[in-house]
Design an enzyme around this catalytic site. Structure first.
Site, PDB file in Angstrom:
ATOM      1  N   HIS A 115       0.803  -1.232   0.000  1.00  0.00           N
ATOM      2  CA  HIS A 115       0.000   0.000   0.000  1.00  0.00           C
ATOM      3  C   HIS A 115       0.832   1.277   0.000  1.00  0.00           C
ATOM      4  CE1 HIS A 115       0.845  -0.484   4.308  1.00  0.00           C
ATOM      5  NE2 HIS A 115       0.713   0.821   4.396  1.00  0.00           N
TER       6      HIS A 115
HETATM    7  C1  UD1 Z   1      -2.473   5.192   5.900  1.00  0.00           C
HETATM    8  C2  UD1 Z   1      -1.249   5.801   6.582  1.00  0.00           C
HETATM    9  C3  UD1 Z   1      -0.056   4.876   6.425  1.00  0.00           C
HETATM   10  C4  UD1 Z   1      -0.393   3.465   6.882  1.00  0.00           C
HETATM   11  C5  UD1 Z   1      -1.651   2.971   6.192  1.00  0.00           C
HETATM   12  C6  UD1 Z   1      -2.022   1.644   6.786  1.00  0.00           C
HETATM   13  C7  UD1 Z   1      -0.865   8.228   6.642  1.00  0.00           C
HETATM   14  C8  UD1 Z   1      -0.128   9.332   6.027  1.00  0.00           C
HETATM   15  N1  UD1 Z   1      -0.874   7.064   5.970  1.00  0.00           N
HETATM   16  O1  UD1 Z   1      -2.189   5.101   4.506  1.00  0.00           O
HETATM   17  O2  UD1 Z   1       1.024   5.360   7.203  1.00  0.00           O
HETATM   18  O3  UD1 Z   1       0.689   2.629   6.576  1.00  0.00           O
HETATM   19  O4  UD1 Z   1      -2.720   3.911   6.439  1.00  0.00           O
HETATM   20  O5  UD1 Z   1      -2.980   0.964   6.075  1.00  0.00           O
HETATM   21  O6  UD1 Z   1      -1.436   8.403   7.695  1.00  0.00           O
HETATM   22  N2  UD1 Z   1      -9.612   4.106   1.663  1.00  0.00           N
HETATM   23  C9  UD1 Z   1     -10.779   3.419   1.604  1.00  0.00           C
HETATM   24  N3  UD1 Z   1     -11.320   2.974   2.768  1.00  0.00           N
HETATM   25  C10 UD1 Z   1     -10.758   3.196   3.986  1.00  0.00           C
HETATM   26  C11 UD1 Z   1      -9.576   3.916   4.022  1.00  0.00           C
HETATM   27  C12 UD1 Z   1      -9.008   4.355   2.856  1.00  0.00           C
HETATM   28  O7  UD1 Z   1     -11.328   3.194   0.529  1.00  0.00           O
HETATM   29  O8  UD1 Z   1     -11.330   2.750   5.006  1.00  0.00           O
HETATM   30  C13 UD1 Z   1      -8.980   4.543   0.386  1.00  0.00           C
HETATM   31  C14 UD1 Z   1      -9.363   5.948  -0.012  1.00  0.00           C
HETATM   32  O9  UD1 Z   1      -9.447   5.992  -1.385  1.00  0.00           O
HETATM   33  C15 UD1 Z   1      -8.172   6.756   0.433  1.00  0.00           C
HETATM   34  C16 UD1 Z   1      -7.009   5.779   0.226  1.00  0.00           C
HETATM   35  O10 UD1 Z   1      -7.566   4.508   0.537  1.00  0.00           O
HETATM   36  O11 UD1 Z   1      -8.028   7.927  -0.285  1.00  0.00           O
HETATM   37  C17 UD1 Z   1      -5.817   6.028   1.100  1.00  0.00           C
HETATM   38  O12 UD1 Z   1      -6.189   6.082   2.464  1.00  0.00           O
HETATM   39  P1  UD1 Z   1      -5.343   6.950   3.517  1.00  0.00           P
HETATM   40  O13 UD1 Z   1      -5.876   6.696   4.874  1.00  0.00           O
HETATM   41  O14 UD1 Z   1      -5.234   8.373   3.079  1.00  0.00           O
HETATM   42  O15 UD1 Z   1      -3.893   6.386   3.353  1.00  0.00           O
HETATM   43  P2  UD1 Z   1      -3.350   4.905   3.460  1.00  0.00           P
HETATM   44  O16 UD1 Z   1      -2.695   4.561   2.177  1.00  0.00           O
HETATM   45  O17 UD1 Z   1      -4.419   4.003   3.957  1.00  0.00           O
HETATM   46  N1  UDP Z   2      -3.229  -6.462   8.588  1.00  0.00           N
HETATM   47  C1  UDP Z   2      -4.495  -7.046   8.701  1.00  0.00           C
HETATM   48  N2  UDP Z   2      -5.181  -7.377   7.568  1.00  0.00           N
HETATM   49  C2  UDP Z   2      -4.680  -7.172   6.321  1.00  0.00           C
HETATM   50  C3  UDP Z   2      -3.390  -6.579   6.215  1.00  0.00           C
HETATM   51  C4  UDP Z   2      -2.711  -6.225   7.353  1.00  0.00           C
HETATM   52  O1  UDP Z   2      -4.958  -7.287   9.812  1.00  0.00           O
HETATM   53  O2  UDP Z   2      -5.360  -7.502   5.341  1.00  0.00           O
HETATM   54  C5  UDP Z   2      -2.530  -6.061   9.817  1.00  0.00           C
HETATM   55  C6  UDP Z   2      -1.119  -6.587   9.979  1.00  0.00           C
HETATM   56  O3  UDP Z   2      -1.100  -7.798  10.659  1.00  0.00           O
HETATM   57  C7  UDP Z   2      -0.466  -5.511  10.826  1.00  0.00           C
HETATM   58  C8  UDP Z   2      -1.195  -4.248  10.425  1.00  0.00           C
HETATM   59  O4  UDP Z   2      -2.362  -4.657   9.744  1.00  0.00           O
HETATM   60  O5  UDP Z   2      -0.708  -5.765  12.191  1.00  0.00           O
HETATM   61  C9  UDP Z   2      -0.324  -3.409   9.544  1.00  0.00           C
HETATM   62  O6  UDP Z   2      -1.066  -2.419   8.947  1.00  0.00           O
HETATM   63  P1  UDP Z   2      -0.690  -1.795   7.549  1.00  0.00           P
HETATM   64  O7  UDP Z   2       0.186  -2.691   6.783  1.00  0.00           O
HETATM   65  O8  UDP Z   2      -1.976  -1.358   6.954  1.00  0.00           O
HETATM   66  O9  UDP Z   2       0.083  -0.467   7.983  1.00  0.00           O
HETATM   67  P2  UDP Z   2       1.606  -0.142   8.313  1.00  0.00           P
HETATM   68  O10 UDP Z   2       2.077  -1.049   9.389  1.00  0.00           O
HETATM   69  O11 UDP Z   2       2.378  -0.257   7.046  1.00  0.00           O
HETATM   70  O12 UDP Z   2       1.553   1.297   8.743  1.00  0.00           O
END
Ligand code: UD1
Ligand code: UDP
Length: 378
Positions: free
Chosen positions: A209
């Site tokens: 992601h």
């Molecule tokens: C965010 C965090 C990142 C973390 C990741 C974990 C920041 C800057 N980024 O990134 O550090 O590693 O979460 O997963 O805080 N969306 C949905 N449904 C949801 C959430 C998001 O559809 O419930 C989609 C939307 O299109 C959104 C995009 O995902 O614009 C990105 O979501 P966002 O929360 O901005 O960033 P992440 O890539 O999830």
């Molecule tokens: N995780 C989960 N389901 C998924 C993918 C990840 O429960 O489909 C859990 C994973 O075990 C870890 C956490 O989500 O505990 C990590 O989150 P993510 O990778 O979204 O964010 P990051 O750690 O990169 O910020």
């Protein structure tokens, strides 16, 4: 009569929920504090948020700020507006933030400006790469925090190099491991691997992601080609993050990947089902921060598609390896030929981090021997 310390526990996105859950459960047992659970709403899909509350035994948040998706400025600003109002309405004695998402820095900023002590769990991590939004969040949060809880010695060293007073720092270990240990029996019993028809040790789990990997068509297309090549050797199960799904669809890559032999694309999974898949996997391909740590704890080879990591102990002691996308197929072959790194568990990654955090709050509270909660900070 000592006043109860009112603690705000902040969560926003998927990786926060497994960090706050052990703390919530530990703090709830303490008579000297009360906890307000604040969800900023950055992640809102059922399988990115609610599923984790139910898996991890968390109650509905006391406060939901509903910020949703948006640009960095929008998200950060909306959290600040919502959280400032919440603090003015009901002032906490301590704002406890975790990890490195936008809410971490937003709530730290609000609290610091209202002179509310800030504690950061997972402090001191640095990738050295300011192109990552999380790195900016880490730097700013740690500058503002009054209490910094680190997971590993590199965290202490980074903070010392930035001039943070050692009095503010306590190494507490890795909170993610607490969640895993709390949920271990349920993880082992989940049955997700069987439901997906996978053999123990006979598949890889993929999670991706990071904007650097998934936001542009070129890098994502190359990743898809590599994953398809890997799947010809080892079945892949890929719970697709919403950001990644959106981009795979927008770049016309979804169908190619979904129809490739050996590839199973699934919705993002709840914590218990996801960890059930991880535990029995032959290897993991990821760019997640948390997954690098979980695989290190479990001794499962992890191929991280990044040029840097803020969690270097997963490389030096754990089972993690940083690779470029073009190196994926040979790196997988290497593991399949028996050369995977299994590593060892870092010190204090033991399931007792929440207890150490609670003890540290108590120690700081008792140290100042004051009745006012504001006196918690050295
Ligand atoms: C965010 C965090 C990142 C973390 C990741 C974990 C920041 C800057 N980024 O990134 O550090 O590693 O979460 O997963 O805080 N969306 C949905 N449904 C949801 C959430 C998001 O559809 O419930 C989609 C939307 O299109 C959104 C995009 O995902 O614009 C990105 O979501 P966002 O929360 O901005 O960033 P992440 O890539 O999830
Ligand atoms: N995780 C989960 N389901 C998924 C993918 C990840 O429960 O489909 C859990 C994973 O075990 C870890 C956490 O989500 O505990 C990590 O989150 P993510 O990778 O979204 O964010 P990051 O750690 O990169 O910020």
């Amino acid at each position: 009569m000592m006043q109860r310390l009112r603690i705000d526990l902040i969560a926003a996105a998927r990786p926060n929920f497994m960090k706050i859950a052990p703390l919530f459960h530990a703090l709830r047992r303490e008579s000297w504090c009360s906890v307000r659970l604040v969800h900023t709403g950055q992640h809102y899909d059922k399988n990115m948020s609610d599923a984790f509350f139910s898996d991890l035994g968390l109650p509905a948040p006391d406060l939901h700020l509903g910020v949703g998706s948006g640009s960095h400025a929008e998200q950060t600003a909306n959290v600040m507006l919502g959280y400032e109002a919440a603090c003015v309405a009901e002032r906490p004695g301590l704002t406890l933030v975790v990890g490195d998402v936008n809410a971490t820095v937003a709530c730290a900023l609000v609290a610091a400006k209202l002179h509310i002590p800030v504690a950061h769990l997972e402090a001191g991590l640095r990738s050295g790469d300011r192109d990552m939004p999380e790195e900016i969040n880490r730097l700013v949060t740690d500058t503002l925090a009054d209490i910094l809880w680190t997971p590993s010695p590199d965290g202490d060293a980074n903070l010392a190099a930035e001039g943070v007073s050692p009095k503010k720092i306590t190494r507490v270990g890795n909170i993610m491991i607490d969640s895993y240990e709390l949920m271990r029996e349920r993880i082992e019993a989940s049955g997700e691997r069987q439901r997906l028809g996978l053999e123990r040790g006979g598949y890889a789990v993929v999670t991706l992601h990071r904007p650097s990997n998934v936001d542009a068509a070129g890098p994502l297309g190359e990743l898809v080609r590599q994953l398809i090549a890997v799947a010809a050797r080892l079945p892949l199960v890929f719970p697709v993050h919403p950001r990644t799904r959106k981009n795979l669809e927008a770049f016309g890559l979804w169908t190619t990947l979904a129809q490739a032999p050996g590839v199973q694309l699934v919705e993002p999974l709840g914590y218990v089902d996801f960890m059930n898949l991880v535990c029995d996997a032959r290897l993991i391909v990821t760019d997640s921060g948390g997954v690098q740590e979980e695989t290190t704890y479990l001794g499962i080879p992890c191929l991280t598609l990044r040029t840097t990591t803020e969690r270097p102990i997963t490389l030096t002691e754990g089972s993690n390896q940083l690779i470029a996308t073009a190196e994926l197929v040979p790196a997988v072959e290497n593991i399949l030929s028996g050369n995977g790194v299994h590593g060892r568990r870092p010190e204090l990654w033991d399931g007792h981090t929440a207890a150490r955090v609670v003890a540290d709050i108590r120690r700081r509270w008792n140290l100042v021997a004051a009745e006012a909660v504001e006196a918690v900070v050295p």
